[in-house]
Design an enzyme around this catalytic site. Structure first.
Site, PDB file in Angstrom:
ATOM      1  N   PRO A 114      45.142  28.880 -14.636  1.00  0.00           N
ATOM      2  CA  PRO A 114      45.771  27.854 -13.797  1.00  0.00           C
ATOM      3  C   PRO A 114      46.707  26.990 -14.628  1.00  0.00           C
ATOM      4  O   PRO A 114      46.351  26.518 -15.715  1.00  0.00           O
ATOM      5  CB  PRO A 114      44.581  27.042 -13.281  1.00  0.00           C
ATOM      6  N   CYS A 115      47.934  26.798 -14.117  1.00  0.00           N
ATOM      7  CA  CYS A 115      48.982  26.225 -14.958  1.00  0.00           C
ATOM      8  C   CYS A 115      49.092  24.715 -14.870  1.00  0.00           C
ATOM      9  O   CYS A 115      49.898  24.126 -15.573  1.00  0.00           O
ATOM     10  CB  CYS A 115      50.326  26.852 -14.586  1.00  0.00           C
ATOM     11  N   GLN A 116      48.300  24.037 -14.015  1.00  0.00           N
ATOM     12  CA  GLN A 116      48.492  22.601 -13.849  1.00  0.00           C
ATOM     13  C   GLN A 116      48.326  21.846 -15.160  1.00  0.00           C
ATOM     14  O   GLN A 116      49.019  20.869 -15.423  1.00  0.00           O
ATOM     15  CB  GLN A 116      47.509  22.045 -12.809  1.00  0.00           C
ATOM     16  N   SER A 169      51.583  22.312 -17.038  1.00  0.00           N
ATOM     17  CA  SER A 169      52.820  22.037 -16.312  1.00  0.00           C
ATOM     18  C   SER A 169      53.400  20.681 -16.664  1.00  0.00           C
ATOM     19  O   SER A 169      52.695  19.688 -16.835  1.00  0.00           O
ATOM     20  CB  SER A 169      52.565  22.101 -14.803  1.00  0.00           C
TER      21      SER A 169
END
Length: 386
Positions: A208-210, A213
Protein backbone atom coordinates in the site's frame (compact mmCIF):
# COMPACT_ATOMS: atom_id res chain seq x y z
CA UNK A 1 -17.75 25.98 -5.52
CA UNK A 2 -17.82 23.58 -8.45
CA UNK A 3 -19.70 26.02 -10.68
CA UNK A 4 -17.02 28.65 -10.05
CA UNK A 5 -14.20 26.48 -11.44
CA UNK A 6 -13.60 26.45 -15.25
CA UNK A 7 -11.82 23.62 -17.10
CA UNK A 8 -8.21 23.61 -15.91
CA UNK A 9 -9.10 25.85 -12.97
CA UNK A 10 -8.77 25.17 -9.27
CA UNK A 11 -9.44 26.59 -5.80
CA UNK A 12 -8.12 30.01 -6.83
CA UNK A 13 -11.23 30.48 -8.99
CA UNK A 14 -13.60 30.07 -6.04
CA UNK A 15 -14.74 33.45 -4.62
CA UNK A 16 -13.72 34.20 -1.05
CA UNK A 17 -17.36 35.02 -0.42
CA UNK A 18 -18.14 31.28 -0.40
CA UNK A 19 -17.59 30.11 3.20
CA UNK A 20 -15.31 27.10 3.62
CA UNK A 21 -12.92 26.09 6.39
CA UNK A 22 -11.11 23.87 3.91
CA UNK A 23 -10.52 26.77 1.51
CA UNK A 24 -9.35 28.96 4.36
CA UNK A 25 -6.72 26.35 5.21
CA UNK A 26 -5.59 26.06 1.59
CA UNK A 27 -5.33 29.85 1.18
CA UNK A 28 -3.37 30.20 4.42
CA UNK A 29 -1.00 27.42 3.43
CA UNK A 30 -0.49 28.97 -0.01
CA UNK A 31 0.17 32.41 1.50
CA UNK A 32 2.76 30.86 3.81
CA UNK A 33 4.61 29.40 0.82
CA UNK A 34 3.75 25.80 1.61
CA UNK A 35 2.83 24.82 -1.95
CA UNK A 36 0.29 25.89 -4.56
CA UNK A 37 -2.15 23.00 -4.01
CA UNK A 38 -2.80 23.52 -7.73
CA UNK A 39 -5.02 20.47 -8.17
CA UNK A 40 -7.31 21.12 -5.19
CA UNK A 41 -10.89 21.82 -6.29
CA UNK A 42 -9.58 21.34 -9.83
CA UNK A 43 -11.68 20.78 -12.93
CA UNK A 44 -10.34 18.41 -15.56
CA UNK A 45 -9.31 19.73 -18.97
CA UNK A 46 -11.09 18.04 -21.89
CA UNK A 47 -8.00 18.20 -24.11
CA UNK A 48 -5.46 16.75 -21.67
CA UNK A 49 -5.03 13.59 -19.60
CA UNK A 50 -6.34 13.69 -16.05
CA UNK A 51 -4.21 14.10 -12.99
CA UNK A 52 -3.59 11.00 -10.87
CA UNK A 53 -6.82 9.29 -9.85
CA UNK A 54 -6.49 8.70 -6.12
CA UNK A 55 -8.84 7.08 -3.64
CA UNK A 56 -10.24 10.57 -2.89
CA UNK A 57 -11.79 11.32 -6.27
CA UNK A 58 -15.14 11.84 -4.51
CA UNK A 59 -13.70 14.84 -2.63
CA UNK A 60 -13.34 18.11 -4.58
CA UNK A 61 -10.87 19.53 -2.06
CA UNK A 62 -8.39 16.66 -2.46
CA UNK A 63 -7.50 16.87 -6.13
CA UNK A 64 -8.59 17.57 -9.70
CA UNK A 65 -11.77 15.52 -10.03
CA UNK A 66 -14.48 17.89 -11.30
CA UNK A 67 -15.98 16.78 -14.63
CA UNK A 68 -14.49 18.56 -17.64
CA UNK A 69 -17.79 19.47 -19.37
CA UNK A 70 -18.48 22.96 -18.04
CA UNK A 71 -20.62 24.08 -21.00
CA UNK A 72 -22.73 20.94 -20.64
CA UNK A 73 -23.34 21.93 -17.02
CA UNK A 74 -21.66 18.84 -15.63
CA UNK A 75 -20.98 20.65 -12.36
CA UNK A 76 -20.07 17.52 -10.43
CA UNK A 77 -17.26 15.18 -9.56
CA UNK A 78 -16.44 12.27 -11.83
CA UNK A 79 -18.35 9.06 -11.20
CA UNK A 80 -16.81 5.73 -10.27
CA UNK A 81 -17.16 4.40 -13.82
CA UNK A 82 -15.53 7.55 -15.19
CA UNK A 83 -12.66 7.22 -12.71
CA UNK A 84 -12.29 3.54 -13.65
CA UNK A 85 -12.13 4.51 -17.33
CA UNK A 86 -9.37 7.00 -16.63
CA UNK A 87 -7.56 4.08 -14.99
CA UNK A 88 -8.15 1.96 -18.17
CA UNK A 89 -10.54 -0.56 -16.60
CA UNK A 90 -12.97 -1.82 -19.27
CA UNK A 91 -16.66 -1.04 -18.85
CA UNK A 92 -17.38 -4.74 -18.30
CA UNK A 93 -15.23 -4.78 -15.16
CA UNK A 94 -17.48 -4.92 -12.07
CA UNK A 95 -16.40 -3.57 -8.68
CA UNK A 96 -17.84 -4.92 -5.43
CA UNK A 97 -18.20 -3.30 -2.04
CA UNK A 98 -19.65 -0.10 -0.63
CA UNK A 99 -18.96 3.27 -2.22
CA UNK A 100 -15.86 3.95 -0.13
CA UNK A 101 -14.43 0.49 -0.81
CA UNK A 102 -14.92 0.84 -4.57
CA UNK A 103 -13.26 4.27 -4.53
CA UNK A 104 -10.29 2.70 -2.78
CA UNK A 105 -10.09 -0.16 -5.26
CA UNK A 106 -10.16 2.19 -8.25
CA UNK A 107 -7.75 4.76 -6.85
CA UNK A 108 -5.15 2.26 -5.63
CA UNK A 109 -5.08 0.15 -8.79
CA UNK A 110 -2.29 -0.08 -11.33
CA UNK A 111 -3.83 0.89 -14.70
CA UNK A 112 -4.44 -2.46 -16.44
CA UNK A 113 -3.30 -1.07 -19.81
CA UNK A 114 0.07 -0.12 -18.31
CA UNK A 115 0.31 -3.52 -16.61
CA UNK A 116 -0.42 -5.19 -19.95
CA UNK A 117 2.51 -3.49 -21.63
CA UNK A 118 4.81 -4.39 -18.74
CA UNK A 119 3.71 -8.03 -19.08
CA UNK A 120 4.34 -8.04 -22.82
CA UNK A 121 7.77 -6.52 -22.24
CA UNK A 122 8.72 -9.43 -19.95
CA UNK A 123 8.58 -11.82 -22.91
CA UNK A 124 7.02 -15.26 -23.00
CA UNK A 125 3.99 -15.43 -20.65
CA UNK A 126 4.13 -17.46 -17.49
CA UNK A 127 2.38 -17.61 -14.10
CA UNK A 128 2.08 -14.97 -11.40
CA UNK A 129 1.46 -14.55 -7.68
CA UNK A 130 -0.35 -11.28 -6.92
CA UNK A 131 0.44 -9.65 -3.55
CA UNK A 132 -1.49 -6.61 -2.28
CA UNK A 133 -3.75 -7.48 -5.20
CA UNK A 134 -6.58 -5.00 -4.63
CA UNK A 135 -9.13 -5.06 -7.43
CA UNK A 136 -6.60 -6.66 -9.78
CA UNK A 137 -5.25 -3.89 -12.02
CA UNK A 138 -1.86 -5.57 -12.39
CA UNK A 139 -3.45 -8.99 -12.70
CA UNK A 140 -5.88 -7.91 -15.41
CA UNK A 141 -3.07 -6.54 -17.54
CA UNK A 142 -1.05 -9.71 -17.12
CA UNK A 143 -4.01 -11.97 -17.95
CA UNK A 144 -4.60 -9.89 -21.09
CA UNK A 145 -1.02 -10.89 -22.00
CA UNK A 146 -1.89 -14.58 -21.39
CA UNK A 147 -0.15 -14.92 -18.03
CA UNK A 148 -1.86 -17.36 -15.66
CA UNK A 149 -2.83 -16.35 -12.09
CA UNK A 150 -1.70 -18.69 -9.31
CA UNK A 151 -2.85 -16.99 -6.11
CA UNK A 152 -3.77 -13.47 -5.00
CA UNK A 153 -3.61 -11.97 -1.52
CA UNK A 154 -5.14 -8.86 0.03
CA UNK A 155 -6.56 -7.74 3.39
CA UNK A 156 -9.67 -6.13 1.89
CA UNK A 157 -12.56 -8.63 1.46
CA UNK A 158 -14.48 -6.50 -1.05
CA UNK A 159 -11.37 -6.09 -3.21
CA UNK A 160 -10.91 -9.86 -3.28
CA UNK A 161 -14.58 -10.26 -4.21
CA UNK A 162 -13.90 -7.94 -7.14
CA UNK A 163 -10.80 -9.97 -7.98
CA UNK A 164 -12.70 -13.26 -7.92
CA UNK A 165 -15.49 -11.98 -10.16
CA UNK A 166 -13.15 -10.43 -12.75
CA UNK A 167 -9.80 -12.26 -12.57
CA UNK A 168 -9.57 -15.58 -10.74
CA UNK A 169 -10.89 -17.35 -7.64
CA UNK A 170 -7.52 -18.54 -6.27
CA UNK A 171 -7.16 -16.15 -3.35
CA UNK A 172 -5.85 -16.00 0.20
CA UNK A 173 -7.59 -13.40 2.32
CA UNK A 174 -5.78 -11.74 5.20
CA UNK A 175 -2.70 -9.82 6.29
CA UNK A 176 0.50 -11.14 4.69
CA UNK A 177 2.23 -10.48 8.05
CA UNK A 178 0.14 -13.25 9.63
CA UNK A 179 2.09 -16.51 9.63
CA UNK A 180 -0.73 -18.72 8.32
CA UNK A 181 -1.51 -16.28 5.47
CA UNK A 182 2.15 -16.07 4.50
CA UNK A 183 2.54 -19.86 4.52
CA UNK A 184 -0.60 -20.40 2.42
CA UNK A 185 0.59 -18.02 -0.30
CA UNK A 186 4.00 -19.70 -0.38
CA UNK A 187 2.42 -23.18 -0.43
CA UNK A 188 0.12 -22.33 -3.35
CA UNK A 189 3.01 -20.82 -5.32
CA UNK A 190 5.29 -23.80 -4.76
CA UNK A 191 2.52 -26.19 -5.77
CA UNK A 192 2.05 -24.28 -9.03
CA UNK A 193 5.80 -24.47 -9.72
CA UNK A 194 5.81 -28.24 -9.18
CA UNK A 195 2.77 -28.72 -11.41
CA UNK A 196 4.14 -26.49 -14.17
CA UNK A 197 7.94 -26.83 -14.14
CA UNK A 198 8.31 -25.41 -17.66
CA UNK A 199 6.41 -22.18 -16.86
CA UNK A 200 8.24 -19.18 -15.46
CA UNK A 201 6.76 -17.68 -12.30
CA UNK A 202 6.71 -14.02 -11.26
CA UNK A 203 5.59 -12.26 -8.09
CA UNK A 204 3.58 -9.07 -8.70
CA UNK A 205 2.43 -6.25 -6.47
CA UNK A 206 3.37 -3.23 -4.43
CA UNK A 207 2.72 -2.57 -0.76
CA UNK A 208 0.00 0.00 0.00
CA UNK A 209 1.47 3.28 -1.17
CA UNK A 210 -0.11 5.78 1.24
CA UNK A 211 2.90 5.68 3.54
CA UNK A 212 5.25 6.50 0.66
CA UNK A 213 2.95 8.93 -1.18
CA UNK A 214 3.69 12.64 -1.33
CA UNK A 215 -0.06 13.09 -0.80
CA UNK A 216 0.19 11.56 2.66
CA UNK A 217 1.49 13.07 5.86
CA UNK A 218 3.06 9.98 7.42
CA UNK A 219 6.07 9.69 5.12
CA UNK A 220 8.47 7.88 7.42
CA UNK A 221 9.29 4.40 8.60
CA UNK A 222 7.13 5.04 11.66
CA UNK A 223 4.21 4.31 9.31
CA UNK A 224 3.87 0.52 9.64
CA UNK A 225 2.77 0.21 6.01
CA UNK A 226 6.27 1.15 4.93
CA UNK A 227 7.73 -2.08 6.33
CA UNK A 228 5.50 -4.27 4.17
CA UNK A 229 8.14 -4.39 1.44
CA UNK A 230 10.11 -6.71 3.74
CA UNK A 231 7.26 -9.23 3.63
CA UNK A 232 7.21 -8.90 -0.16
CA UNK A 233 10.95 -9.71 -0.14
CA UNK A 234 10.38 -12.67 2.18
CA UNK A 235 7.71 -14.08 -0.14
CA UNK A 236 10.08 -13.77 -3.09
CA UNK A 237 12.85 -15.42 -1.08
CA UNK A 238 10.58 -18.31 -0.04
CA UNK A 239 9.07 -18.93 -3.49
CA UNK A 240 12.25 -18.39 -5.56
CA UNK A 241 10.39 -17.16 -8.65
CA UNK A 242 11.95 -16.32 -12.00
CA UNK A 243 11.27 -12.66 -11.38
CA UNK A 244 9.07 -10.04 -9.77
CA UNK A 245 7.41 -6.69 -10.49
CA UNK A 246 7.26 -4.26 -7.54
CA UNK A 247 5.15 -1.13 -8.12
CA UNK A 248 4.99 2.00 -6.00
CA UNK A 249 4.56 5.77 -6.02
CA UNK A 250 7.34 8.14 -7.04
CA UNK A 251 7.45 9.45 -3.47
CA UNK A 252 9.31 6.28 -2.55
CA UNK A 253 12.40 7.64 -4.32
CA UNK A 254 12.90 10.72 -2.14
CA UNK A 255 11.43 9.64 1.18
CA UNK A 256 13.86 10.52 4.00
CA UNK A 257 16.33 11.83 1.44
CA UNK A 258 16.35 8.59 -0.55
CA UNK A 259 17.23 6.44 2.45
CA UNK A 260 14.02 4.40 2.28
CA UNK A 261 14.39 3.72 -1.43
CA UNK A 262 17.93 2.51 -0.76
CA UNK A 263 16.54 0.11 1.86
CA UNK A 264 13.92 -1.21 -0.56
CA UNK A 265 16.47 -1.48 -3.37
CA UNK A 266 18.92 -3.37 -1.18
CA UNK A 267 16.23 -5.72 0.12
CA UNK A 268 14.96 -6.61 -3.34
CA UNK A 269 18.46 -6.80 -4.85
CA UNK A 270 19.25 -9.54 -2.34
CA UNK A 271 16.68 -11.90 -3.91
CA UNK A 272 17.36 -11.46 -7.62
CA UNK A 273 20.25 -11.58 -10.09
CA UNK A 274 19.34 -8.25 -11.68
CA UNK A 275 17.14 -5.41 -10.44
CA UNK A 276 15.96 -2.74 -12.87
CA UNK A 277 14.35 0.55 -11.84
CA UNK A 278 11.78 1.96 -14.25
CA UNK A 279 10.10 5.35 -13.86
CA UNK A 280 6.90 5.19 -15.87
CA UNK A 281 4.07 7.64 -16.57
CA UNK A 282 0.81 5.92 -17.53
CA UNK A 283 0.09 8.75 -19.98
CA UNK A 284 3.01 7.51 -22.13
CA UNK A 285 1.26 4.16 -22.55
CA UNK A 286 -2.19 5.07 -23.86
CA UNK A 287 -3.80 5.73 -20.45
CA UNK A 288 -5.59 9.12 -20.21
CA UNK A 289 -4.00 9.93 -16.86
CA UNK A 290 -0.85 11.53 -15.50
CA UNK A 291 0.17 8.75 -13.14
CA UNK A 292 3.88 8.44 -12.47
CA UNK A 293 5.13 5.33 -10.74
CA UNK A 294 8.39 3.59 -9.96
CA UNK A 295 8.60 -0.05 -11.01
CA UNK A 296 11.33 -2.35 -9.71
CA UNK A 297 11.73 -5.43 -11.88
CA UNK A 298 13.83 -8.35 -10.70
CA UNK A 299 14.79 -11.17 -13.04
CA UNK A 300 17.07 -14.17 -12.81
CA UNK A 301 19.80 -14.51 -15.42
CA UNK A 302 20.31 -12.19 -18.37
CA UNK A 303 17.60 -9.60 -18.91
CA UNK A 304 16.90 -6.26 -20.54
CA UNK A 305 17.26 -3.24 -18.32
CA UNK A 306 15.14 -0.88 -20.43
CA UNK A 307 11.41 -0.24 -19.73
CA UNK A 308 8.61 -0.71 -22.28
CA UNK A 309 8.93 1.87 -25.08
CA UNK A 310 6.48 4.79 -24.74
CA UNK A 311 3.62 5.04 -27.23
CA UNK A 312 2.54 8.62 -26.56
CA UNK A 313 4.32 11.85 -25.66
CA UNK A 314 4.56 12.67 -21.99
CA UNK A 315 1.73 13.96 -19.84
CA UNK A 316 2.93 17.56 -20.01
CA UNK A 317 2.45 17.51 -23.78
CA UNK A 318 6.19 17.58 -24.54
CA UNK A 319 6.78 15.65 -27.73
CA UNK A 320 9.11 12.65 -27.64
CA UNK A 321 10.61 11.83 -31.04
CA UNK A 322 7.45 12.74 -32.90
CA UNK A 323 5.10 10.29 -31.18
CA UNK A 324 1.42 11.19 -30.65
CA UNK A 325 -0.07 13.32 -27.91
CA UNK A 326 -1.50 11.46 -24.88
CA UNK A 327 -5.10 10.29 -24.72
CA UNK A 328 -7.30 13.05 -23.31
CA UNK A 329 -10.12 13.06 -20.78
CA UNK A 330 -12.76 13.86 -23.41
CA UNK A 331 -11.46 11.04 -25.64
CA UNK A 332 -11.97 8.72 -22.69
CA UNK A 333 -15.35 9.91 -21.39
CA UNK A 334 -17.36 11.75 -24.05
CA UNK A 335 -19.67 8.81 -24.85
CA UNK A 336 -20.81 8.38 -21.23
CA UNK A 337 -24.18 9.74 -20.03
CA UNK A 338 -24.78 13.14 -18.46
CA UNK A 339 -25.19 12.75 -14.71
CA UNK A 340 -26.49 14.81 -11.83
CA UNK A 341 -24.16 15.39 -8.86
CA UNK A 342 -23.71 12.14 -6.87
CA UNK A 343 -25.63 10.13 -9.50
CA UNK A 344 -24.10 6.71 -10.10
CA UNK A 345 -25.10 6.22 -13.73
CA UNK A 346 -24.12 2.53 -13.85
CA UNK A 347 -27.41 1.48 -15.43
CA UNK A 348 -27.63 4.32 -17.96
CA UNK A 349 -26.91 3.68 -21.62
CA UNK A 350 -24.16 5.33 -23.64
CA UNK A 351 -25.07 8.64 -25.27
CA UNK A 352 -23.49 7.74 -28.60
CA UNK A 353 -21.49 5.06 -30.40
CA UNK A 354 -17.81 5.05 -29.45
CA UNK A 355 -16.04 7.95 -31.15
CA UNK A 356 -12.41 7.16 -30.23
CA UNK A 357 -10.23 4.08 -30.24
CA UNK A 358 -9.92 4.30 -26.46
CA UNK A 359 -13.71 4.16 -26.09
CA UNK A 360 -13.86 1.23 -28.53
CA UNK A 361 -11.25 -0.58 -26.47
CA UNK A 362 -13.03 -0.07 -23.13
CA UNK A 363 -16.40 -0.99 -24.63
CA UNK A 364 -15.03 -4.28 -25.96
CA UNK A 365 -14.87 -3.49 -29.68
CA UNK A 366 -11.05 -3.85 -29.59
CA UNK A 367 -8.88 -6.29 -27.68
CA UNK A 368 -5.96 -4.77 -25.75
CA UNK A 369 -3.59 -5.94 -28.51
CA UNK A 370 -5.74 -4.41 -31.26
CA UNK A 371 -5.80 -1.12 -29.36
CA UNK A 372 -2.01 -1.14 -28.97
CA UNK A 373 -1.57 -1.95 -32.65
CA UNK A 374 -3.62 1.11 -33.58
CA UNK A 375 -1.55 3.26 -31.23
CA UNK A 376 1.65 1.90 -32.75
CA UNK A 377 0.41 2.76 -36.24
CA UNK A 378 -0.04 6.32 -35.00
CA UNK A 379 3.52 6.27 -33.69
CA UNK A 380 4.78 5.06 -37.07
CA UNK A 381 2.82 7.73 -38.93
CA UNK A 382 4.06 10.49 -36.62
CA UNK A 383 7.66 9.30 -36.89
CA UNK A 384 7.50 9.39 -40.68
CA UNK A 385 6.52 13.07 -40.60
CA UNK A 386 8.79 14.18 -37.76
Amino acid sequence: MVRAVPPGGNWKNIPVSIPSKRLEQIRSSFAAGKGSRSTYYGRLKPDAPSYTISTYFNRPGNGCYIHYDYDGEQHRLISQREAARLQSFPDSFVFYGNRSAVNEQIGNAVPPLLAYQIALHLGEPGMFVDLFAGAGGLALGFTWANWQPVVANDVMPSALETYVKNIDDSIVSGDIRQHEVFLQVVSDARAAKRANPNFKLFVLGGPPCQGFSTAGKARSMSDERNSLFQYYRQIVEAIEPDGFVFENVMGLLNMEGGHIFNLVHAALSSVTDKLSVWKLDAANYGVPQRRKRVILVGRQGESRDIPPPPLMCDSTGKNLLGIPAPITVSEALSDLPVLAPSQDGENLDYTMPPSTDYQRFLRGFFSPMQYLERLRREVDNCSLHF
